[in-house]
Write a protein that holds these residues in place. Structure first.
Motif, PDB file in Angstrom:
ATOM      1  N   ARG A  66       0.813  -1.224   0.000  1.00 15.06           N
ATOM      2  CA  ARG A  66       0.000   0.000   0.000  1.00 15.06           C
ATOM      3  C   ARG A  66       0.839   1.263   0.000  1.00 15.06           C
ATOM      4  NH1 ARG A  66      -5.181  -1.143   4.018  1.00 15.06           N
ATOM      5  NH2 ARG A  66      -5.990  -2.976   2.896  1.00 15.06           N
ATOM      6  N   LYS A  67       2.123   1.130   0.262  1.00 15.46           N
ATOM      7  CA  LYS A  67       2.973   2.317   0.309  1.00 15.46           C
ATOM      8  C   LYS A  67       3.348   2.781  -1.092  1.00 15.46           C
ATOM      9  CE  LYS A  67       5.332   2.231   4.778  1.00 15.46           C
ATOM     10  NZ  LYS A  67       6.666   2.305   5.424  1.00 15.46           N
ATOM     11  N   THR A  68       3.494   4.098  -1.232  1.00 19.45           N
ATOM     12  CA  THR A  68       4.035   4.624  -2.479  1.00 19.45           C
ATOM     13  C   THR A  68       5.514   4.248  -2.549  1.00 19.45           C
ATOM     14  OG1 THR A  68       4.715   6.734  -1.488  1.00 19.45           O
ATOM     15  CG2 THR A  68       2.458   6.572  -2.376  1.00 19.45           C
TER      16      THR A  68
ATOM     17  N   ALA B 232      14.921   8.842  -2.176  1.00 18.55           N
ATOM     18  CA  ALA B 232      14.140   7.899  -2.977  1.00 18.55           C
ATOM     19  C   ALA B 232      13.372   8.631  -4.066  1.00 18.55           C
ATOM     20  CB  ALA B 232      13.182   7.122  -2.079  1.00 18.55           C
ATOM     21  N   GLU B 233      12.784   9.777  -3.709  1.00 26.10           N
ATOM     22  CA  GLU B 233      12.026  10.548  -4.703  1.00 26.10           C
ATOM     23  C   GLU B 233      12.935  11.046  -5.826  1.00 26.10           C
ATOM     24  OE1 GLU B 233       9.241  14.554  -5.069  1.00 26.10           O
ATOM     25  OE2 GLU B 233       9.384  13.480  -3.157  1.00 26.10           O
ATOM     26  N   ALA B 234      14.106  11.501  -5.463  1.00 22.38           N
ATOM     27  CA  ALA B 234      15.044  11.987  -6.483  1.00 22.38           C
ATOM     28  C   ALA B 234      15.422  10.858  -7.443  1.00 22.38           C
ATOM     29  CB  ALA B 234      16.289  12.561  -5.812  1.00 22.38           C
TER      30      ALA B 234
ATOM     31  N   VAL C  31      14.920  -1.822 -13.034  1.00 17.69           N
ATOM     32  CA  VAL C  31      16.326  -1.680 -13.424  1.00 17.69           C
ATOM     33  C   VAL C  31      16.697  -0.203 -13.468  1.00 17.69           C
ATOM     34  CG1 VAL C  31      17.973  -2.027 -15.310  1.00 17.69           C
ATOM     35  CG2 VAL C  31      16.381  -3.867 -14.682  1.00 17.69           C
ATOM     36  N   ALA C  32      15.833   0.623 -14.018  1.00 17.80           N
ATOM     37  CA  ALA C  32      16.119   2.063 -14.102  1.00 17.80           C
ATOM     38  C   ALA C  32      16.215   2.685 -12.714  1.00 17.80           C
ATOM     39  CB  ALA C  32      15.041   2.753 -14.935  1.00 17.80           C
ATOM     40  N   ILE C  33      15.333   2.280 -11.804  1.00 19.52           N
ATOM     41  CA  ILE C  33      15.372   2.812 -10.428  1.00 19.52           C
ATOM     42  C   ILE C  33      16.664   2.396  -9.746  1.00 19.52           C
ATOM     43  CG2 ILE C  33      14.306   2.634  -8.151  1.00 19.52           C
ATOM     44  CD1 ILE C  33      11.608   2.253  -9.639  1.00 19.52           C
ATOM     45  N   THR C  34      17.075   1.135  -9.931  1.00 18.63           N
ATOM     46  CA  THR C  34      18.308   0.646  -9.297  1.00 18.63           C
ATOM     47  C   THR C  34      19.504   1.435  -9.786  1.00 18.63           C
ATOM     48  OG1 THR C  34      17.341  -1.574  -9.184  1.00 18.63           O
ATOM     49  CG2 THR C  34      19.710  -1.394  -8.875  1.00 18.63           C
ATOM     50  N   ARG C  35      19.542   1.715 -11.072  1.00 21.85           N
ATOM     51  CA  ARG C  35      20.658   2.501 -11.601  1.00 21.85           C
ATOM     52  C   ARG C  35      20.638   3.918 -11.042  1.00 21.85           C
ATOM     53  NH1 ARG C  35      19.605   0.243 -17.697  1.00 21.85           N
ATOM     54  NH2 ARG C  35      20.989  -1.589 -17.575  1.00 21.85           N
TER      55      ARG C  35
ATOM     56  N   GLY D 218      12.440   8.243 -14.208  1.00 19.41           N
ATOM     57  CA  GLY D 218      11.220   8.487 -14.962  1.00 19.41           C
ATOM     58  C   GLY D 218      10.005   7.814 -14.376  1.00 19.41           C
ATOM     59  N   VAL D 219      10.026   7.594 -13.049  1.00 19.07           N
ATOM     60  CA  VAL D 219       8.921   6.924 -12.359  1.00 19.07           C
ATOM     61  C   VAL D 219       8.307   7.897 -11.356  1.00 19.07           C
ATOM     62  CG1 VAL D 219       8.276   5.022 -10.827  1.00 19.07           C
ATOM     63  CG2 VAL D 219       9.991   4.661 -12.614  1.00 19.07           C
ATOM     64  N   SER D 220       6.994   7.942 -11.300  1.00 28.57           N
ATOM     65  CA  SER D 220       6.320   8.808 -10.345  1.00 28.57           C
ATOM     66  C   SER D 220       6.601   8.344  -8.919  1.00 28.57           C
ATOM     67  CB  SER D 220       4.807   8.798 -10.586  1.00 28.57           C
ATOM     68  OG  SER D 220       4.137   9.421  -9.495  1.00 28.57           O
ATOM     69  N   PRO D 221       6.992   9.250  -8.023  1.00 22.45           N
ATOM     70  CA  PRO D 221       7.196   8.869  -6.620  1.00 22.45           C
ATOM     71  C   PRO D 221       5.923   8.351  -5.956  1.00 22.45           C
ATOM     72  CG  PRO D 221       8.228  10.984  -7.097  1.00 22.45           C
ATOM     73  CD  PRO D 221       7.369  10.642  -8.277  1.00 22.45           C
ATOM     74  N   GLN D 222       4.764   8.670  -6.513  1.00 26.52           N
ATOM     75  CA  GLN D 222       3.491   8.221  -5.947  1.00 26.52           C
ATOM     76  C   GLN D 222       3.052   6.861  -6.497  1.00 26.52           C
ATOM     77  OE1 GLN D 222       2.379  10.019  -3.387  1.00 26.52           O
ATOM     78  NE2 GLN D 222       4.213  11.235  -3.838  1.00 26.52           N
ATOM     79  N   ALA D 223       3.811   6.317  -7.436  1.00 24.68           N
ATOM     80  CA  ALA D 223       3.479   4.997  -7.975  1.00 24.68           C
ATOM     81  C   ALA D 223       3.693   3.929  -6.912  1.00 24.68           C
ATOM     82  CB  ALA D 223       4.334   4.709  -9.195  1.00 24.68           C
ATOM     83  N   ARG D 224       3.121   2.773  -7.139  1.00 26.15           N
ATOM     84  CA  ARG D 224       3.282   1.636  -6.234  1.00 26.15           C
ATOM     85  C   ARG D 224       3.981   0.490  -6.966  1.00 26.15           C
ATOM     86  NH1 ARG D 224      -0.742   4.618  -4.242  1.00 26.15           N
ATOM     87  NH2 ARG D 224      -1.017   4.660  -1.975  1.00 26.15           N
TER      88      ARG D 224
END
Length: 294
Positions: free
Chosen positions: A246-248, A263-265, A287-291, A271-277
Motif C-alpha cells: 500500500r505504500k508509495t 528515494a524521490e530523487a 532496473v532504471a530505479i536501481t541505476r 522516470g517513475v512517479s514517486p506516488q506509484a506503487r
C-alpha cells in the motif's frame, strides 16, 4: 545411449515406454513404504494423459536434455523419456531417488541409460551430471516452487525453455502483468530470466493424494537479463517495493535510498512517479530505479 529412432526435426516418441497408472503409483509407494508428505509437497500424478500433455506443452523434443525436479515415483520421468534425449532427475527423498532407476528399467528398458538421478535438494544443487540440461520440465513441490525455479534459472545457465506445474495461484503470479492483482515479487524476478506464459490448468483429481487446490502450467522461454544491471541490487529494490504494497514507492524505497527525499530523487531520475506503487512497474522500471539509486 539408446537410439532415439526419429527422423530429423521430428519429436521422438518411443513405443518402448510404459507409463504409470494409478495402480502402479500406489503399488510402488507401498513397496517403498512411501507415504506422501505435505512437508515435501509430494502429490504424485496418476494419469498418463496428464504427463503426456505436460510434455507436449513443454515443447521438448529429441534434442533436449531435460532437468526434472521432484520426479517422485517416475510418472513424468517416463513421459519425458518417450520424447527427449535424456533426463536429469533431482530428488530430495533418498528412497525415491534410489528407486527411480529400477522403475525406468522396468517400464522403459531401452531408455534406462538415458536417466541420471541426483539425490539432493534442488535448492542446493549447483552442479549436475551428464550433458548440460537444455530444458526444465517439472511438477514442482508446491511449498518451494518459486525459490526452486529462481535458483535453477540462476545456477543452470544452459536452460533455454520448458514448463513447470505449480499451484494455480503461483502460476497466476508468475505470469501476471504489471497492474494486475496477482502481480508481485515472483512476477518481476522470474521476468529477469525468462518470458513466462500460462499453459493451462490441471485438476486435483489427477494426483494422489489429491491436493486442496488446482494446479497451473507455466511455459517459459529464456531471454538474456537486462544489460549492465546488477541482479542482486535490482532484486533488493523489488523486495523493498513490495514489502508493504500500500505504500508509495517514495516511502517504500526510503530505507534503501537513505531517506524519502533521496528515494524521490532517484525515482524522478528513472522516470517513475514517486506516488506509484510497486505493482505498477515492470522489470525495466526496476532496473532504471536501481541505476538511479546507484
Amino acid at each position: 545411449m539408446a537410439a532415439l529412432r526419429r527422423s530429423a526435426g521430428a519429436p521422438h516418441l518411443s513405443t518402448d515406454v510404459r507409463l504409470l497408472g494409478a495402480g502402479d503409483v500406489r503399488r510402488l509407494a507401498e513397496e517403498l513404504g512411501v507415504a506422501p508428505t505435505k512437508k515435501r509437497g509430494q502429490n504424485f500424478v496418476i494419469d498418463a494423459n496428464t504427463v503426456r500433455r505436460i510434455v507436449r506443452a513443454a515443447g521438448v523434443d529429441g534434442d533436449d536434455v531435460v532437468l526434472e525436479v521432484g520426479p517422485g515415483l517416475g510418472s513424468l520421468t517416463l513421459a519425458l523419456l518417450e520424447t527427449v534425449r535424456s533426463v536429469v532427475a533431482v530428488e530430495v527423498d533418498e528412497r525415491l531417488a534410489a528407486a527411480l532407476p529400477a522403475t525406468v528399467a522396468e517400464h522403459a528398458p531401452v531408455r534406462a541409460d538415458d536417466l541420471h538421478v541426483v539425490s539432493a535438494d534442488a535448492l542446493r544443487v549447483t552442479e549436475l551430471p551428464g550433458p548440460a540440461p537444455t530444458a526444465l520440465v517439472a511438477n514442482l513441490p508446491y511449498n518451494v516452487s518459486v525459490p526452486v525455479l529462481l535458483h535453477l534459472f540462476e545456477t543452470v545457465p544452459t536452460l533455454r525453455h520448458g514448463l513447470v506445474m505449480v499451484q494455480a495461484e503461483v502460476a497466476d503470479r508468475l505470469t501476471a502483468a504489471p497492474g494486475s492483482r496477482t502481480y508481485g515479487v515472483p512476477s518481476v524476478k522470474a521476468a529477469w530470466y525468462a518470458e513466462l506464459r500460462p499453459a493451462g490448468r490441471v485438476g486435483r483429481n489427477v494426483f494422489w493424494p489429491a491436493p486442496n487446490v488446482d494446479s497451473g502450467l507455466v511455459a517459459w522461454t529464456h531471454h538474456e537479463p537486462p544489460a549492465d544491471a546488477d541482479r542482486a541490487r535490482v532484486f533488493a529494490v523489488v523486495d523493498a517495493a513490495f514489502a508493504q504494497r500500500r505504500k508509495t514507492l517514495r516511502s517504500a524505497l526510503a530505507g534503501i535510498a537513505g531517506g524519502a527525499d533521496a528515494a524521490e530523487a532517484a525515482l524522478r531520475t528513472a522516470g517513475v512517479s514517486p506516488q506509484a506503487r510497486g505493482e505498477q512497474l515492470d522489470l525495466a522500471a526496476y532496473v532504471a530505479i536501481t541505476r538511479a539509486l546507484a
